[in-house]
Design an enzyme around this catalytic site. Sequence first.
Site, PDB file in Angstrom:
ATOM      1  N   SER A  92       0.981  -0.978  -0.333  1.00 48.87           N
ATOM      2  CA  SER A  92      -0.313  -0.080   0.030  1.00 48.87           C
ATOM      3  C   SER A  92       0.601   1.764   0.540  1.00 48.87           C
ATOM      4  CB  SER A  92      -0.627   0.098   0.903  1.00 48.87           C
ATOM      5  OG  SER A  92      -2.135   0.803   1.500  1.00 48.87           O
ATOM      6  N   ASP A 230      -1.825   6.747  -3.094  1.00 48.19           N
ATOM      7  CA  ASP A 230      -0.640   5.196  -2.574  1.00 48.19           C
ATOM      8  C   ASP A 230      -0.135   4.526  -3.849  1.00 48.19           C
ATOM      9  OD1 ASP A 230      -2.777   4.480  -2.113  1.00 48.19           O
ATOM     10  OD2 ASP A 230      -2.272   3.149  -0.561  1.00 48.19           O
ATOM     11  N   ASP A 232      -0.487   1.687  -3.579  1.00 45.78           N
ATOM     12  CA  ASP A 232      -2.176   1.091  -4.739  1.00 45.78           C
ATOM     13  C   ASP A 232      -3.563   1.425  -4.919  1.00 45.78           C
ATOM     14  OD1 ASP A 232      -2.479   0.477  -1.894  1.00 45.78           O
ATOM     15  OD2 ASP A 232      -3.639  -1.151  -1.737  1.00 45.78           O
ATOM     16  N   ASP A 234      -5.492   2.975  -2.844  1.00 47.86           N
ATOM     17  CA  ASP A 234      -6.792   2.438  -2.303  1.00 47.86           C
ATOM     18  C   ASP A 234      -7.073   3.450  -1.301  1.00 47.86           C
ATOM     19  OD1 ASP A 234      -4.372   1.997  -0.482  1.00 47.86           O
ATOM     20  OD2 ASP A 234      -5.765   0.617   0.747  1.00 47.86           O
TER      21      ASP A 234
END
Length: 441
Positions: A92, A230, A232, A234
């Site tokens: 992440s 960020d 990834d 999410d």
Amino acid sequence: MFGTSGIRGRVGRDVTAELALSVGRAVASEGHDRVVVGRDVRESGSMLVDAVVAGLCECGADALTVGVAATPTIARAIEHLEADAGIVVTASHNPAEDNGIKLWTPSGKAFGPDQRDAIERRCREDAYELADWNGVGDRRHREGVSDHHAGALRSAVDLERDLSVAVDIGNGAGGVTASVLDDLGCHVHTLNGQEDGSFPGRPSEPTADTLETLSTLVASTDAELGIAHDGDADRMLAVDETGTFVPKDALLALFAREAAGEGDRVAAPVDTSLAVDDALAAVGASLTRTRVGDVYVAERTTADDVVFGGEPSGAWIWPSETLCPDGPLAACKLAELVAKRGPLSALIDELEQYPIRRTSIEVEEKAAVMAEVDDRVCERYAEVDTLDGVRVETEDGWFLLRASGTQPLIRVTAEARSAADADALFEEARAVIADAITPNV
């Protein structure tokens, strides 16, 4: 093994191919026969995906690999591909030297505590159901999951006019945001759009400090909004049309107020600002607090009267769309809001904002210290919530004492409607920790 957001740590030390193999074996041994597997842009992810897939197949599950994609893209693909579970190899917002593993259900919700405990137990005890030679699973690659996600995003919003939007992808996997905003008619400026797991453009975590280039770009162009993800995607955070970073709690209050109406509830963690309570009260809605962690927020959004969930970290959940924090969806929702209601700075100015104080105190035995804190606080105060740490409500505001999930730290947060009251509550909370560390002094 699992923190509040899955498994994370330094590659080669905490996160290894051996660990990934074990997780794959455990997921398959828990009865998940068809599993979607994808990763973010970190180079170590390729090795870890191979190990996860080997573990799945070795225990009889079919692995559907989808390559590099945003975490919400992969989470949404589970139901789309008629799978039982999903595994995303990602750290992440962590730095480039880290990686991790997060497990997802078909609803888009991360594995809950009981499911994580079952996986951890199998890994710890080597309790796997290895398949016979003729029963191993297949590895199959699936294309089109980003197109599926993009289609869902386009259907979820309706922009009343074209916008100029700057999108800082952060060299991560969130390129779907720029693509969909362009499809919706926006003029899109893209920053750090090249996928690169070393994150050369800026650190993976979007903060006021790491988004200086985005802020400068927005302030010096006709952009009406700046979006940042960020690694990834999410998470989604924003800057307004002046290039000013939007406070995280203010963004949560803005999304919550827009999503909720009379009698609705919004889910958010115990460290959420009073500003969110006030924003919801103005529209006849209310806040329901959860433990810290998007999995707990997502779980609460399964209640019929909960219409939105969010964490100030930048994780936003619209349960009617998916139970996964979806940064690209949040970006599109924010663009829709600006197109409909006007400048983001003016929308933020409508919200009350209160002084909040935060620190972390290093302790040797955080469990013992927190037990002492719990005893002392429950004796001393009338309004105490022990859902996650110890949260104390007073006439002036609140404070929270909570053990870090991964470090030998006690987190201290205090908020009030005046700076003087916030300072007083903060010092009161710090004194509780000091007394708990040295109870006999």
